[in-house]
Design an enzyme around this catalytic site. Structure first.
Site, PDB file in Angstrom:
ATOM      1  CG  LEU A  17      -4.526  -8.260   4.078  1.00 39.06           C
ATOM      2  CD1 LEU A  17      -5.283  -7.080   3.464  1.00 39.06           C
ATOM      3  CD2 LEU A  17      -3.264  -8.538   3.292  1.00 39.06           C
ATOM      4  CG  ASP A  18       0.663  -7.426   9.204  1.00 38.58           C
ATOM      5  OD1 ASP A  18       0.462  -8.614   9.499  1.00 38.58           O
ATOM      6  OD2 ASP A  18       1.783  -6.968   8.919  1.00 38.58           O
ATOM      7  CG  MET A  19      -6.061  -4.128  12.552  1.00 40.78           C
ATOM      8  SD  MET A  19      -6.652  -4.112  14.258  1.00 40.78           S
ATOM      9  CE  MET A  19      -5.304  -4.584  15.259  1.00 40.78           C
ATOM     10  CB  ALA A  20      -1.774  -1.054  10.187  1.00 42.63           C
ATOM     11  CB  THR A  21      -1.785  -4.409   5.623  1.00 45.39           C
ATOM     12  OG1 THR A  21      -0.567  -4.510   6.362  1.00 45.39           O
ATOM     13  CG2 THR A  21      -1.488  -4.557   4.147  1.00 45.39           C
TER      14      THR A  21
END
Length: 167
Positions: free
Chosen positions: A12-16
């Site tokens: 996952l994208d880090m901020a997701t």
């Protein structure tokens, strides 16, 4: 460590926020990775995007590539980009934003973020892609991996996992 042999199957994208799948051994990792590669898994995300989305459903089919001078940002590139397809559906409209369900067919880096931006509806709280007004609407990226379906690596049983949406 509770599961020292566990390995990450997808990212996952880090901020997701949301569901992340890990395999407990190499054969399971290979089996599940193959399902992702062959697009036999199903991933469902929810996001809150800036503005009022017109229509109820749609597709974004735009090829993506790394924007090298501005990495880790990605960008649409019709000549060199890799195929990227996202299905979207409106869940609810608010006064200045819209809650959408996103189903990526492909799994490119930042795909959902760039595809929503391409519709002029950046995900609120997105520090990489949102404009000032969309950025200040939320303290974090409003993108959540809400559901994941795949086949069990041994039994082939269909499995579906869901998690509550935190925004």
């Amino acid at each position: 460590t509770v599961f020292p042999t566990a390995t990450v199957v997808h990212r996952l994208d880090m901020a997701t926020s949301g569901l992340m799948l890990m395999a407990l051994n190499k054969p399971a990792h290979r089996h599940i990775s193959k399902q992702f590669e062959l697009r036999e898994t199903s991933k469902i995300y929810q996001a809150i995007v800036y503005g009022l989305v017109e229509g109820e459903t749609g597709d974004v089919n735009l090829p993506l590539i790394c924007d090298w001078p501005n990495r880790p940002k990605q960008m649409v590139d019709y000549e060199r980009g890799k195929k990227a397809l996202t299905h979207w559906r409106v869940i609810e409209r608010y006064s200045q934003s819209t809650r959408v369900e996103l189903k990526p067919v492909t799994g490119r880096s930042h795909q959902l973020r760039v595809h929503m931006l391409s519709l002029n509806h950046p995900i609120i709280g997105d520090r990489l892609y949102a404009h000032k007004d969309a950025l200040k609407m939320a303290p974090r990226l409003n993108l959540h991996a809400a559901a994941l379906s795949f086949r069990h690596p041994l039994t082939e049983q269909a499995l579906e996992f869901k998690t509550p949406i935190p925004f």
